[in-house]
Design a protein around this motif. Structure first.
Motif, PDB file in Angstrom:
ATOM      1  N   ALA A   1       0.827  -1.213   0.000  1.00 48.45           N
ATOM      2  CA  ALA A   1       0.000   0.000   0.000  1.00 48.45           C
ATOM      3  C   ALA A   1       0.857   1.257   0.000  1.00 48.45           C
ATOM      4  CB  ALA A   1      -0.926  -0.015   1.216  1.00 48.45           C
ATOM      5  N   SER A   2       1.892   1.260   0.836  1.00 47.45           N
ATOM      6  CA  SER A   2       2.710   2.472   0.966  1.00 47.45           C
ATOM      7  C   SER A   2       3.519   2.755  -0.292  1.00 47.45           C
ATOM      8  CB  SER A   2       3.646   2.339   2.170  1.00 47.45           C
ATOM      9  OG  SER A   2       4.562   1.274   1.957  1.00 47.45           O
ATOM     10  N   GLU A   3       3.826   1.713  -1.085  1.00 49.97           N
ATOM     11  CA  GLU A   3       4.653   1.891  -2.275  1.00 49.97           C
ATOM     12  C   GLU A   3       3.848   2.044  -3.552  1.00 49.97           C
ATOM     13  OE1 GLU A   3       7.084  -1.570  -2.000  1.00 49.97           O
ATOM     14  OE2 GLU A   3       8.222  -0.816  -0.277  1.00 49.97           O
ATOM     15  N   HIS A   4       2.523   2.011  -3.432  1.00 44.17           N
ATOM     16  CA  HIS A   4       1.668   2.172  -4.622  1.00 44.17           C
ATOM     17  C   HIS A   4       1.476   3.664  -4.893  1.00 44.17           C
ATOM     18  CE1 HIS A   4      -1.659   1.980  -7.407  1.00 44.17           C
ATOM     19  NE2 HIS A   4      -1.607   0.658  -7.408  1.00 44.17           N
ATOM     20  N   ALA A   5       1.847   4.081  -6.070  1.00 45.79           N
ATOM     21  CA  ALA A   5       1.836   5.516  -6.388  1.00 45.79           C
ATOM     22  C   ALA A   5       0.436   6.112  -6.421  1.00 45.79           C
ATOM     23  CB  ALA A   5       2.531   5.745  -7.734  1.00 45.79           C
ATOM     24  N   GLY A   6      -0.584   5.298  -6.614  1.00 45.57           N
ATOM     25  CA  GLY A   6      -1.936   5.837  -6.746  1.00 45.57           C
ATOM     26  C   GLY A   6      -2.758   5.803  -5.487  1.00 45.57           C
ATOM     27  N   LEU A   7      -2.225   5.256  -4.395  1.00 45.36           N
ATOM     28  CA  LEU A   7      -2.997   5.107  -3.169  1.00 45.36           C
ATOM     29  C   LEU A   7      -2.554   6.106  -2.111  1.00 45.36           C
ATOM     30  CD1 LEU A   7      -3.072   1.200  -2.908  1.00 45.36           C
ATOM     31  CD2 LEU A   7      -4.931   2.713  -3.647  1.00 45.36           C
ATOM     32  N   ASN A   8      -3.533   6.670  -1.409  1.00 49.38           N
ATOM     33  CA  ASN A   8      -3.270   7.560  -0.281  1.00 49.38           C
ATOM     34  C   ASN A   8      -3.374   6.742   0.999  1.00 49.38           C
ATOM     35  OD1 ASN A   8      -3.254   9.939  -2.003  1.00 49.38           O
ATOM     36  ND2 ASN A   8      -5.473   9.665  -2.118  1.00 49.38           N
ATOM     37  N   CYS A   9      -2.333   6.744   1.804  1.00 50.03           N
ATOM     38  CA  CYS A   9      -2.314   5.944   3.027  1.00 50.03           C
ATOM     39  C   CYS A   9      -2.514   6.836   4.254  1.00 50.03           C
ATOM     40  CB  CYS A   9      -0.992   5.191   3.142  1.00 50.03           C
ATOM     41  SG  CYS A   9      -0.791   3.910   1.884  1.00 50.03           S
ATOM     42  N   HIS A  10      -3.337   6.366   5.174  1.00 46.44           N
ATOM     43  CA  HIS A  10      -3.650   7.081   6.409  1.00 46.44           C
ATOM     44  C   HIS A  10      -3.435   6.118   7.567  1.00 46.44           C
ATOM     45  CE1 HIS A  10      -5.895   9.844   3.681  1.00 46.44           C
ATOM     46  NE2 HIS A  10      -6.187   8.697   3.074  1.00 46.44           N
TER      47      HIS A  10
END
Length: 583
Positions: free
Chosen positions: A52-61
């Motif tokens: 998740a953290s390395e996916h360019a299109g996802l915002n992580c919270h």
């Protein structure tokens, strides 16, 4: 060490097979519309966290408390109208999501839980942090899958197809889905990357393109009802009717939906009784004081002349209104709501339409405009005068009345007594206001995290109003608020415990009411605000509250605490009811 899985072009080299499967899952969810992921820390979930953290299109919270994390995702999914992914480690971390999952199921909110888990050989043998997570949410999800540990013997297409099927089920029946992800070690990257070129080769065009693996087509849209019911509507609409509006989600489409309801009310000449959650509670067409006006015998008798009921949305806050609906012998009753739920606690609904309100109304024959059959607007003026007189003083009634008029952007309303007060009070507004509640299960947990999640999806200010016990339930989530990108105001009505029990038929003798029901705590929130780095105000008059609230709308995050005697609100409401009945 995993290469970013952004499109076009899915990476062929990954840290481990666990990381490869995690990256495939997150990429497929991204292609299916996911843009936000919420994560709690954990070791077994490391492959999912990395993907998740390395996916360019996802915002992580991130949030350290899984219970608050679930409600954060709930708020974000409701505000964005997109599915939100929740990633947790194994064990009780997953169980802490339960309250948010229950609320999401009851209100049709699309959450995707990716829970990390031990492989099956580590269950029931004393292994650390290992519990049976299979179908842990029971009947509170719309789909559940228990995945095997990643292995080269299983096709990547199996994994992608499983994700596609689950999300399709979610689209057809909105609600949470749970995918349990079993991982054997290693959970962290080693020295060398895994070359998955050969394993991914059968995916063909998926690997280079932006589309999901399998395209689950929705059924061809059909009208919410056909011309076969035109004659029924013709008969129904010519009677003396009333339009009741319950929860309509405050989406970007809500203004169009609710405008159609207001227009229909005017055309038919039917009174409009719109709940706080309806997005039209403060519209001039609505009888905004209907809850309290039902104390007035003349108002009640006039409303009782209605013959048919047309209701949009369910989960009404007003007990007086639900009691009226349940007791009245209607000639016919229709309910319109887009979720396929039975929103009929008193079993009075005769026709149930699964449709958005605007689509339902647009499919109806346009009625000729008729004058109102009632004089309810004139009758509720007496109630309005009583409300304005009683709300002039500094009290819970006065603060809620002021807040309903002054709130900007979006308002998140807590449960228990706060929701009832906000539904009774306020006045007509020109400025639109998005209103949200967690009224699926009507729990008092997770309200602060939900409000923060909603604030992440809205460019303007967000206000949360809740009681002191509710605030204590979600105290950990105050840690989220300092990350807010827009003004966020938390108004806590502190009457030292569950003062709603003063108005319920609980035993009043001895210590039962105080010790076992109201449970006073003697706490205030000034040091909580200091601990979590929030601005703080404790106004002691209505003017001071107005000034503090207006200032809070201009700054970052402010906690406004209203401290009042525990018995006051019960006495005020009782006196207000008497005044209305005697007016």
């Amino acid at each position: 060490m995993t290469a970013p899985a952004s499109m076009p072009g899915f990476a062929t080299h990954h840290a481990t097979f666990n990381h490869l499967w995690a990256a495939l899952m997150l990429e497929e969810l991204y292609r299916l519309g996911v843009r936000d992921v919420v994560l709690a820390p954990g070791s077994r979930s490391a492959p999912l966290t990395a993907a998740a953290s390395e996916h360019a299109g996802l915002n992580c919270h991130c949030h350290f408390d899984e219970r608050g994390l679930g409600f954060l995702a709930l708020g974000m999914a409701r505000g964005s109208h997109r599915p939100v992914v929740i990633i947790t480690t194994s064990g009780t971390a997953v169980a802490n999501l339960y309250p948010a999952i229950v609320e999401a199921k009851l209100t049709g909110v699309p959450l995707v839980v990716l829970s990390a888990d031990r492989p099956i050989e580590l269950l029931d043998n004393g292994s650390n942090q290992a519990i049976d997570q299979r179908d842990i949410f029971a009947r509170h999800t719309v789909e559940h899958r228990d995945l095997p540990p990643p292995a080269a013997e299983m096709q990547a297409a199996f994994l992608l197809s499983t994700i596609d099927h689950c999300v399709d089920r979610q689209r057809r029946t909105p609600g949470p889905i749970h995918i349990n992800c079993r991982y054997r070690e290693p959970l962290y990257p080693g020295r060398d990357l895994l070359d998955a070129t050969h394993y991914l080769a059968p995916l063909g065009r998926w690997q280079a393109g932006p589309a999901p693996w399998s395209d689950w087509q929705a059924p061809v849209e059909t009208p919410s009802h056909t011309s076969a019911c035109d004659s029924e509507w013709e008969v129904f609409s010519r009677k003396q009717g009333v339009i009741v509006v319950g929860n309509i989600e405050g989406s970007a489409h809500a203004p169009h939906q609710v405008a159609k309801i207001v227009e229909l009310s005017k055309q038919l000449g039917w009174p409009l009784l719109a709940d706080l959650q309806s997005q039209i509670h403060f519209d001039p067409q609505n009888l905004v004081y209907f809850d309290l006006a039902l104390h007035d015998p003349q108002f009640y008798e006039e409303l009782a002349q209605a013959e048919v009921l047309l209701q949009f949305g369910g989960r009404l806050i007003s007990k007086r209104l639900t009691g009226f609906i349940a007791q009245k012998p209607w000639q016919d009753t229709w309910l319109v709501d887009p979720l396929p739920h039975r929103l009929d606690p008193d079993y009075v609904i005769k026709r149930r339409w699964v449709s958005p309100p605007d689509a339902f109304i647009e499919a109806l024959p346009t009625p000729a405009e008729r004058p109102p059959w009632h004089r309810l607007d004139r009758l509720q003026r007496r109630t309005r005068q009583c409300v304005e007189a009683r709300c002039a003083a500094f009290s819970e009634l006065g603060v809620c009345h002021q807040l309903a008029q002054q709130a900007k952007g979006q308002l998140v309303v807590g449960n228990s007594l706060v929701a009832r007060l906000m539904n009774m009070l306020g006045t007509y507004r020109e400025m639109p206001l998005r209103v949200f509640t967690n009224r699926g299960a009507s729990g008092i947990d997770g309200l602060t995290a939900t409000a923060y999640g909603l604030s992440c999806t809205h460019p303007g200010p967000t206000t949360l109003v809740l009681g002191d016990t509710s605030a204590l339930h979600d105290l950990n989530s105050l840690a989220l608020l300092k990350q807010a990108a827009h003004p966020l105001v938390v108004v806590i009505l502190n009457n030292d415990g569950g003062s709603i029990f003063h108005m319920l038929p609980v035993p009043k003798e001895g210590e039962q009411l105080e010790r076992y029901f109201r449970q006073p705590h003697g706490l205030n929130f000034e040091h909580a605000a200091l601990m979590f780095g929030l601005a703080y105000a404790a106004p002691d008059s209505l003017d001071a509250f107005t000034a503090a609230y207006q200032q809070a709308l201009e700054v970052g995050v402010t906690l406004i605490e209203i401290s009042l005697p525990h018995q006051q609100v019960a006495d005020e409401l009782a006196a207000l009811g008497v005044a209305i009945r005697e007016a």
